[in-house]
Design a protein around this motif. Structure first.
Motif, mmCIF file in Angstrom:
data_model
loop_
_atom_site.group_PDB
_atom_site.id
_atom_site.type_symbol
_atom_site.label_atom_id
_atom_site.label_comp_id
_atom_site.label_asym_id
_atom_site.label_seq_id
_atom_site.Cartn_x
_atom_site.Cartn_y
_atom_site.Cartn_z
ATOM 1 N N GLN A 2 8.673 7.466 -11.565
ATOM 2 C CA GLN A 2 8.988 7.282 -10.151
ATOM 3 C C GLN A 2 8.234 8.291 -9.283
ATOM 4 N N VAL A 3 8.219 9.540 -9.703
ATOM 5 C CA VAL A 3 7.551 10.592 -8.932
ATOM 6 C C VAL A 3 6.041 10.368 -8.910
ATOM 7 N N MET A 4 5.478 9.988 -10.039
ATOM 8 C CA MET A 4 4.039 9.746 -10.096
ATOM 9 C C MET A 4 3.669 8.522 -9.263
ATOM 10 N N ASP A 5 4.546 7.530 -9.207
ATOM 11 C CA ASP A 5 4.303 6.352 -8.364
ATOM 12 C C ASP A 5 4.272 6.734 -6.887
ATOM 13 N N LYS A 12 -3.300 6.286 -2.539
ATOM 14 C CA LYS A 12 -3.927 5.011 -2.200
ATOM 15 C C LYS A 12 -3.947 4.800 -0.686
ATOM 16 N N ASN A 13 -2.835 5.100 -0.026
ATOM 17 C CA ASN A 13 -2.762 4.906 1.425
ATOM 18 C C ASN A 13 -3.668 5.849 2.207
ATOM 19 N N THR A 17 -9.517 8.819 -4.203
ATOM 20 C CA THR A 17 -9.935 8.197 -5.456
ATOM 21 C C THR A 17 -9.253 8.881 -6.625
ATOM 22 N N ILE A 18 -8.479 8.110 -7.379
ATOM 23 C CA ILE A 18 -7.818 8.617 -8.586
ATOM 24 C C ILE A 18 -8.753 8.360 -9.758
ATOM 25 N N LEU A 19 -9.157 9.449 -10.417
ATOM 26 C CA LEU A 19 -10.047 9.324 -11.573
ATOM 27 C C LEU A 19 -9.266 9.106 -12.860
ATOM 28 N N ALA A 20 -8.063 9.693 -12.928
ATOM 29 C CA ALA A 20 -7.237 9.550 -14.130
ATOM 30 C C ALA A 20 -5.778 9.814 -13.780
ATOM 31 N N SER A 21 -4.919 9.146 -14.527
ATOM 32 C CA SER A 21 -3.483 9.355 -14.396
ATOM 33 C C SER A 21 -2.955 9.549 -15.811
ATOM 34 N N ILE A 22 -2.574 10.779 -16.125
ATOM 35 C CA ILE A 22 -2.210 11.145 -17.489
ATOM 36 C C ILE A 22 -0.810 11.745 -17.503
ATOM 37 N N HIS A 23 0.151 11.003 -17.973
ATOM 38 C CA HIS A 23 1.550 11.411 -18.068
ATOM 39 C C HIS A 23 2.051 12.039 -16.769
#
Length: 64
Positions: A2-5, A12-13, A17-23
């Motif tokens: 939930q927090v990462m979302d 995004k808004n 640019t997100i290069l990676a999303s790791i845990h």
């Protein structure tokens, strides 16, 4: 999750640019502006009713 979302939503808004999303980490292409960091942190704390959430930043450099 939930927090990462919440973080990904704000990124995004604001066209980051997100290069990676790791845990529990998200790697951005560019530095996170301080005002946006505060806005995201506030949203994370309020939406989860948890005032202890915090964001830490680390700078990574490409291997050459």
């Amino acid at each position: 999750t939930q927090v990462m979302d919440i973080f990904r939503f704000y990124a995004k808004n604001h066209n980051l640019t997100i290069l990676a999303s790791i845990h529990d980490a998200i790697v951005l292409k560019d530095p996170l502006p301080p005002a946006l960091k505060n806005q995201i942190l506030d949203a994370m704390q309020k939406q989860t009713n948890n005032p202890y959430w915090d964001l830490k930043e680390e700078m990574y450099h490409r291997c050459q």
